[in-house]
Design an enzyme around this catalytic site. Structure first.
Site, short mmCIF file in Angstrom:
data_model
loop_
_atom_site.label_atom_id
_atom_site.label_comp_id
_atom_site.label_asym_id
_atom_site.label_seq_id
_atom_site.Cartn_x
_atom_site.Cartn_y
_atom_site.Cartn_z
N TYR A 1 -4.05 3.16 7.90
CA TYR A 1 -5.17 2.29 8.39
C TYR A 1 -5.80 2.94 9.48
CZ TYR A 1 -1.95 -0.64 5.45
OH TYR A 1 -1.77 -1.77 4.27
N SER A 53 0.50 -1.25 0.29
CA SER A 53 -0.12 -0.19 0.06
C SER A 53 0.84 1.33 0.37
CB SER A 53 -1.49 0.14 1.17
OG SER A 53 -1.91 -0.85 0.90
N VAL A 72 1.88 -3.66 3.73
CA VAL A 72 1.86 -4.80 4.81
C VAL A 72 2.24 -5.43 4.79
CG1 VAL A 72 -1.11 -4.86 5.11
CG2 VAL A 72 -0.55 -6.65 3.33
N TYR A 115 -3.96 -2.41 -10.24
CA TYR A 115 -3.61 -2.36 -8.70
C TYR A 115 -2.74 -3.01 -7.82
CZ TYR A 115 -5.13 -2.05 -4.33
OH TYR A 115 -5.29 -1.87 -2.70
N LYS A 142 0.28 3.55 -2.65
CA LYS A 142 -0.64 4.13 -3.49
C LYS A 142 -0.46 5.85 -3.21
CE LYS A 142 -4.13 0.71 -1.03
NZ LYS A 142 -4.92 0.43 -0.07
#
Length: 303
Positions: free
Chosen positions: A239, A63, A257, A188, A66
């Site tokens: 998160y 992530s 992660v 993605y 992102k």
């Protein structure tokens, strides 16, 4: 600042926590990563980089990607993306479907999975190849032409990506995806499966410390948009633990992660720490502690 000495002190502080937590289990290709690894790097705004531990060992960025996809969408298409994704913390798990239904297919922020899928969709529309656009950018900013997708991790994510597919189809039903769901998911998963080291990521994210200026001196983002990326990283980048991260570390940060965390000190430097053992929120246990200690030792934070 003697970065090397500070990083050695930070690594010694974090060492007892290395191996704590659990490596990511829901992506089988990540489940076998050695939980005892630890590295940390810092890149200053002039491009000088220092590191200790496993700081040159590539790992799955997950992530963290992102933050880069959001920056590239802002660079290519301006602030129209904010019509399709919000800027507020979610308060729900990063792969939750619940909020999307309440909010008519508009994800709460670009760093939960639904929001990142919308950003990837927009990048695909703007460039025609979202995955390769990001890969080329990361190679250029890190100065490492060997940065690459990990096909095994990408395939593993695709094979176990039913929840992400559900999110994408749900948003498509509200008209919030322009490209086919299969295309968006492919790009993605490829972005999340990029492998980079702490060195690479610290250098690649340095434009956020330079208020939008790339390593070659050209401008990727206006200062206003670099501020937006940093702000959303601070409030949404770790998160459901973003409040705790801001309290402990006091920096914009984006975790993944795979065990990595990138953090930004505007006007000074960027940091990347990697330790695969995760807490219950999906953030590196030793990584958060290391960044906490770094800001304590240096006195550098945004507060």
């Amino acid at each position: 600042m003697d970065y090397q000495a500070v990083l050695q002190e930070v690594a010694a502080f974090a060492r007892p926590l290395v191996g704590r937590g659990q490596v990511a289990q829901y992506i089988p290709a990540l489940a076998d990563v050695d939980a005892e690894r630890f590295g940390i790097a810092v890149a200053d705004v002039n491009g000088e980089v220092h590191g200790v531990g496993d700081w040159q060992e590539p790992f799955s960025v997950q992530s963290i990607s992102k933050a880069f996809s959001l920056a590239l969408v802002l660079a290519e298409g301006g602030e129209r993306i904010w019509d399709r994704v919000g800027t507020e913390p979610s308060g729900n798990p990063f792969n939750s479907l619940v909020q999307l239904e309440y909010e008519n297919g508009i994800p709460r922020n670009p760093f939960i999975n639904a929001g990142a899928l919308v950003v990837t969709d927009r990048l695909q529309s703007l460039t025609g190849d979202a995955g390769t656009t990001m890969l080329e950018f990361l190679r250029a900013e890190s100065g490492n032409p060997d940065v690459a997708f990990d096909p095994v991790v990408a395939a593993s994510e695709a094979e176990h990506g039913d929840r992400n597919a559900a999110l994408a189809h749900f948003m498509a039903s509200y008209g919030n995806l322009d490209n086919p769901v299969t295309t968006v998911l492919e790009h993605y998963f490829r972005q999340c499966a990029i492998r980079m080291s702490c060195r690479d990521l610290a250098l690649a994210a340095a434009f956020l410390a330079r208020h939008g200026v790339r390593n070659d001196g050209t401008r990727l983002l206006p200062a206003r948009e670099a501020k937006q990326v940093n702000a959303v990283m601070l409030t949404c980048g770790t998160y459901d633990a973003a409040g705790s991260f801001a309290y402990r570390v006091g920096l914009p940060g984006k975790s993944g992660v795979g065990g990595g965390i990138v953090a930004v000190i505007p006007g000074r430097c960027t940091l990347c720490v990697w330790s695969p053992g995760l807490d219950t929120y999906g953030n590196s246990v030793a990584g958060v502690a290391a960044l906490d200690h770094f800001t304590t030792v240096t006195g550098w934070s945004v507060f």
